[in-house]
Write a protein that holds these residues in place. Structure first.
Motif, PDB file in Angstrom:
ATOM      1  N   ALA A 231       7.709   0.551 -14.101  1.00 13.39           N
ATOM      2  CA  ALA A 231       7.826   1.425 -12.932  1.00 13.39           C
ATOM      3  C   ALA A 231       6.454   1.760 -12.359  1.00 13.39           C
ATOM      4  CB  ALA A 231       8.570   2.704 -13.323  1.00 13.39           C
ATOM      5  N   GLY A 232       5.498   2.078 -13.229  1.00  9.55           N
ATOM      6  CA  GLY A 232       4.151   2.410 -12.756  1.00  9.55           C
ATOM      7  C   GLY A 232       3.498   1.250 -12.025  1.00  9.55           C
ATOM      8  N   LEU A 233       3.589   0.023 -12.600  1.00  6.66           N
ATOM      9  CA  LEU A 233       3.002  -1.141 -11.945  1.00  6.66           C
ATOM     10  C   LEU A 233       3.706  -1.462 -10.629  1.00  6.66           C
ATOM     11  CD1 LEU A 233       2.343  -3.563 -14.956  1.00  6.66           C
ATOM     12  CD2 LEU A 233       0.658  -2.335 -13.599  1.00  6.66           C
ATOM     13  N   SER A 234       5.022  -1.257 -10.589  1.00 10.61           N
ATOM     14  CA  SER A 234       5.769  -1.534  -9.362  1.00 10.61           C
ATOM     15  C   SER A 234       5.333  -0.609  -8.232  1.00 10.61           C
ATOM     16  CB  SER A 234       7.269  -1.372  -9.620  1.00 10.61           C
ATOM     17  OG  SER A 234       7.714  -2.282 -10.610  1.00 10.61           O
ATOM     18  N   PHE A 235       5.206   0.688  -8.532  1.00  8.98           N
ATOM     19  CA  PHE A 235       4.759   1.629  -7.506  1.00  8.98           C
ATOM     20  C   PHE A 235       3.334   1.321  -7.061  1.00  8.98           C
ATOM     21  CE2 PHE A 235       8.165   4.487  -9.206  1.00  8.98           C
ATOM     22  CZ  PHE A 235       8.860   4.597  -8.018  1.00  8.98           C
ATOM     23  N   PHE A 236       2.475   0.944  -8.014  1.00 10.76           N
ATOM     24  CA  PHE A 236       1.088   0.632  -7.688  1.00 10.76           C
ATOM     25  C   PHE A 236       1.003  -0.594  -6.781  1.00 10.76           C
ATOM     26  CE2 PHE A 236      -2.941  -1.566  -8.803  1.00 10.76           C
ATOM     27  CZ  PHE A 236      -3.817  -0.626  -8.291  1.00 10.76           C
ATOM     28  N   LEU A 237       1.779  -1.649  -7.089  1.00  8.41           N
ATOM     29  CA  LEU A 237       1.765  -2.862  -6.274  1.00  8.41           C
ATOM     30  C   LEU A 237       2.336  -2.599  -4.886  1.00  8.41           C
ATOM     31  CD1 LEU A 237       2.845  -5.536  -8.917  1.00  8.41           C
ATOM     32  CD2 LEU A 237       0.561  -5.151  -7.980  1.00  8.41           C
ATOM     33  N   ILE A 238       3.380  -1.776  -4.813  1.00  5.41           N
ATOM     34  CA  ILE A 238       3.942  -1.426  -3.500  1.00  5.41           C
ATOM     35  C   ILE A 238       2.919  -0.657  -2.675  1.00  5.41           C
ATOM     36  CG2 ILE A 238       5.702  -0.027  -2.348  1.00  5.41           C
ATOM     37  CD1 ILE A 238       7.589  -0.725  -4.640  1.00  5.41           C
ATOM     38  N   TYR A 239       2.207   0.263  -3.318  1.00  6.46           N
ATOM     39  CA  TYR A 239       1.171   1.034  -2.620  1.00  6.46           C
ATOM     40  C   TYR A 239       0.073   0.098  -2.101  1.00  6.46           C
ATOM     41  CZ  TYR A 239      -2.897   4.064  -2.033  1.00  6.46           C
ATOM     42  OH  TYR A 239      -4.016   4.682  -1.548  1.00  6.46           O
ATOM     43  N   LEU A 240      -0.362  -0.846  -2.948  1.00  6.77           N
ATOM     44  CA  LEU A 240      -1.387  -1.790  -2.515  1.00  6.77           C
ATOM     45  C   LEU A 240      -0.895  -2.648  -1.352  1.00  6.77           C
ATOM     46  CD1 LEU A 240      -3.039  -3.131  -5.801  1.00  6.77           C
ATOM     47  CD2 LEU A 240      -3.982  -1.526  -4.148  1.00  6.77           C
ATOM     48  N   ALA A 241       0.367  -3.099  -1.424  1.00  7.75           N
ATOM     49  CA  ALA A 241       0.917  -3.931  -0.356  1.00  7.75           C
ATOM     50  C   ALA A 241       0.973  -3.168   0.966  1.00  7.75           C
ATOM     51  CB  ALA A 241       2.305  -4.431  -0.752  1.00  7.75           C
ATOM     52  N   VAL A 242       1.358  -1.895   0.917  1.00  9.10           N
ATOM     53  CA  VAL A 242       1.430  -1.083   2.135  1.00  9.10           C
ATOM     54  C   VAL A 242       0.040  -0.886   2.732  1.00  9.10           C
ATOM     55  CG1 VAL A 242       1.983   1.208   3.036  1.00  9.10           C
ATOM     56  CG2 VAL A 242       3.571   0.065   1.485  1.00  9.10           C
ATOM     57  N   ARG A 243      -0.930  -0.545   1.866  1.00 10.50           N
ATOM     58  CA  ARG A 243      -2.298  -0.326   2.359  1.00 10.50           C
ATOM     59  C   ARG A 243      -2.889  -1.615   2.918  1.00 10.50           C
ATOM     60  NH1 ARG A 243      -4.983   4.357   1.233  1.00 10.50           N
ATOM     61  NH2 ARG A 243      -6.365   3.444   2.798  1.00 10.50           N
TER      62      ARG A 243
END
Length: 351
Positions: A25-37
């Motif tokens: 879950a932590g890695l998924s949220f982090f990757l989504i955040y990076l993709a959005v930015r």
């Protein structure tokens, strides 16, 4: 017990046990955040083509307008603008020749002759001086054509030289084997940048004043010799893989040494060595950027020259990303083709 085993096998390793679920879950949220930015910086908040430097200064994202403004300098460097069609023609010719060479139905003894014709045509187009083409000094060859010339020339020279070094290293003639080992270990033991510096600065001091070798020729042979040493080690690994009984059987059938290597040993050794050879080619394709230290401007060198313009200097990241995309396309294409070629050769052996 069987039910417990099946229940355990049915559990996803991403969510069992509990700490795996937390990490997922932590890695998924982090990757989504990076993709959005990344999307905000590269697309939604970026200045697309066309655009001006002043507009880029006020933007919150990337400035891709630098690629529109500096594409000619980045791709072709200091080659005369009036003769850019010759540089474009070189890239087109090399691409078409590489395309033909990658198709098995065109593999024949005529292929080396085709590449010799390609090499001569490329040199004539870039240098000129004949057939009404204005002469262009090799010092003006730069950008993507220079990267292609150095990489392609190094591979054409290094592949046969590396095969000969690999055979010499396994030779029963002790002086020949010792010379091959000494050359390979010497080349692999010093940095390429040092050899380029020696070839550019030190070598001319030992040549007569009337002899002048262009820097691009010195750099090409320096890179080719270095690449040949790595090719030799990759081919040597393939030669060791071939069972010794095949050599004995070939000798018993009356095959001479070179005929045996041509028809039996080298085809198998090169097939096994293919991943190592492709890895060496990709490494040295990227290593051509080191020629900037001797005053030659390859694709990366012309990018540095492009961002030297103070108007666009703040957007160096976008320029480097554009060049990185070109390198990625080249390397990824070669990598994917090598994977397909390995599969094709394995299927051919099973037929």
């Amino acid at each position: 017990m069987a039910q417990s085993y099946l229940r355990h096998r049915g559990r996803s390793p991403f969510f069992h046990p509990w700490y795996n679920a937390v990490i997922t879950a932590g890695l998924s949220f982090f990757l989504i955040y990076l993709a959005v930015r990344l999307w905000q910086w590269a697309v939604s908040g970026a200045v697309m083509l066309p655009g001006q430097a002043g507009e880029c200064m006020q933007a919150a994202g990337a400035c891709w307008s630098i690629l529109q403004e500096k594409w000619r300098l980045i791709l072709f460097g200091f080659y005369p603008q009036a003769e850019l069609w010759r540089a474009v023609a070189v890239l087109v010719i090399v691409t078409i020749a590489a395309g033909f060479s990658s198709v098995p139905r065109f593999w024949s003894r005529r292929l080396p002759a085709l590449w010799m014709l390609v090499v001569v045509t490329v040199l004539l187009l870039l240098s000129g001086g004949i057939l009404g083409l204005p002469y262009v000094s090799p010092d003006q060859w730069s950008g993507l054509p220079l990267t292609v010339v150095l990489s392609l020339g190094a591979i054409i020279i290094a592949l046969p030289l590396g095969i000969l070094l690999a055979l010499a290293r396994q030779s029963e003639i002790i002086p020949l084997r010792a010379a091959a080992v000494a050359l390979i270990e010497l080349v692999r033991g010093i940095p390429l940048v040092t050899a380029l510096f020696v070839a550019s600065v030190v070598l001319p001091l030992f040549l007569p004043a009337e002899i002048s070798i262009p820097k691009i020729i010195r750099a090409l042979f320096c890179i080719a010799v270095f690449l040949a040493a790595y090719v030799a080690e990759a081919v040597r690994a393939g030669l060791q893989w071939v069972p010794g009984g095949q050599r004995e059987a070939a000798a018993a059938l009356g095959f001479r040494y070179w005929r045996m290597q041509q028809l039996i040993i080298l085809p198998q050794a090169l097939r096994v060595s293919l991943p190592g050879l492709i890895n060496a080619f990709l490494d040295f394709l990227q290593a051509t950027s080191l020629v900037v230290i001797i005053g030659l401007f390859d694709l990366l060198g012309t990018t540095r020259a492009a961002i030297a313009d103070t108007t666009w200097q703040a957007f160096y990241l976008e320029a480097y990303l554009g060049v990185a995309a070109i390198y990625f396309v080249l390397c990824f294409s070669i990598s994917k083709y090598s994977g397909w070629l390995e599969t094709y050769l394995q299927r051919s052996l099973k037929r």
